[in-house]
Design an enzyme around this catalytic site. Sequence first.
Site, mmCIF file in Angstrom:
data_model
loop_
_atom_site.group_PDB
_atom_site.id
_atom_site.type_symbol
_atom_site.label_atom_id
_atom_site.label_comp_id
_atom_site.label_asym_id
_atom_site.label_seq_id
_atom_site.Cartn_x
_atom_site.Cartn_y
_atom_site.Cartn_z
ATOM 1 N N ASP A 275 -8.946 2.030 -10.169
ATOM 2 C CA ASP A 275 -8.748 3.237 -10.647
ATOM 3 C C ASP A 275 -7.218 3.571 -12.047
ATOM 4 O OD1 ASP A 275 -7.651 5.810 -8.969
ATOM 5 O OD2 ASP A 275 -5.733 4.877 -10.307
ATOM 6 N N ASN B 236 -4.424 12.636 -19.422
ATOM 7 C CA ASN B 236 -5.161 14.466 -19.635
ATOM 8 C C ASN B 236 -4.385 14.752 -19.973
ATOM 9 O OD1 ASN B 236 -7.892 14.454 -18.448
ATOM 10 N ND2 ASN B 236 -7.030 13.922 -16.119
ATOM 11 N N HIS C 201 -8.079 17.442 -20.550
ATOM 12 C CA HIS C 201 -9.449 17.041 -19.582
ATOM 13 C C HIS C 201 -10.246 16.662 -20.447
ATOM 14 C CE1 HIS C 201 -7.221 17.754 -16.658
ATOM 15 N NE2 HIS C 201 -6.648 19.489 -16.767
ATOM 16 N N ASP D 185 -12.196 13.149 -19.439
ATOM 17 C CA ASP D 185 -13.965 12.637 -19.418
ATOM 18 C C ASP D 185 -13.927 12.044 -19.862
ATOM 19 O OD1 ASP D 185 -13.315 15.266 -16.879
ATOM 20 O OD2 ASP D 185 -14.148 16.264 -18.557
ATOM 21 N N GLU E 241 -11.130 9.673 -10.755
ATOM 22 C CA GLU E 241 -10.835 8.506 -12.011
ATOM 23 C C GLU E 241 -11.522 7.117 -10.929
ATOM 24 O OE1 GLU E 241 -6.046 9.284 -10.879
ATOM 25 O OE2 GLU E 241 -7.903 10.670 -11.187
#
Length: 234
Positions: free
Chosen positions: A111, A119, A124, A128, A154
């Site tokens: 993770d 973010n 965002h 991504d 994530e």
Amino acid sequence: MAASLGQLHHARRENPALLDEQAHGTVTALLEDIISSTSHLHASVSSSHDDIVSIRESVRHIEEDLAFNRKMLEQDPLTGTLNRQGLDHLLALEVKRAQRGGGKFSVVLFDLDDFKQINDRFGHLVGDQVLVHIANLARAVLRETDFLVRYGGEEFLLLLPETDLHGASYVADRLRLVASKTPFMHHNRRVEISFSSGIAELHDDENGRALVLRADEALYRAKHTGRGRVEIAE
């Protein structure tokens, strides 16, 4: 054609001497019937063959469409990795293969640390791009027989057939090393990325869900004892 044959047989029985004269027309008609029937039979067979070829071609297209649609359903649209739906079938398959053959099978669940801050700071869209970057780095360290799954927002899951805990730890460490040497750059600025990992090896008496659950519990411990840590499941 049957009528012509009947006439020919009747002529032979009633008056054999007149057979040559009377039979000529009958034989000619019979030959015409045979040619016509053969032509119809050939056309029928050709038509049937064309229909079979057409059906086979249609079935092939349907199978290709189903395979494509299944792949799309099982693929994460952002990273191109497997998604949770694709994981279910594959995980059960790999667990059965390992248990049937007595082989090793391990998973690594990792993770990204503080991903929300990326973010919030960069947006965002950049977040991504970071996920795609990490997915590509993970692919670079995996073997062809390994699998990469986007397990959550994530979170990523590595499926490692024929791999024990030592081998899985090596993969996690190698991914961390590659990530540190291949940073994600945004407007010539390095975006720091770290991740925590939980590793589990398949037990003889457990299924895939239990295996991933133990890896998730190990990841939870890693996340709550600092950034960039690795924990091994019991």
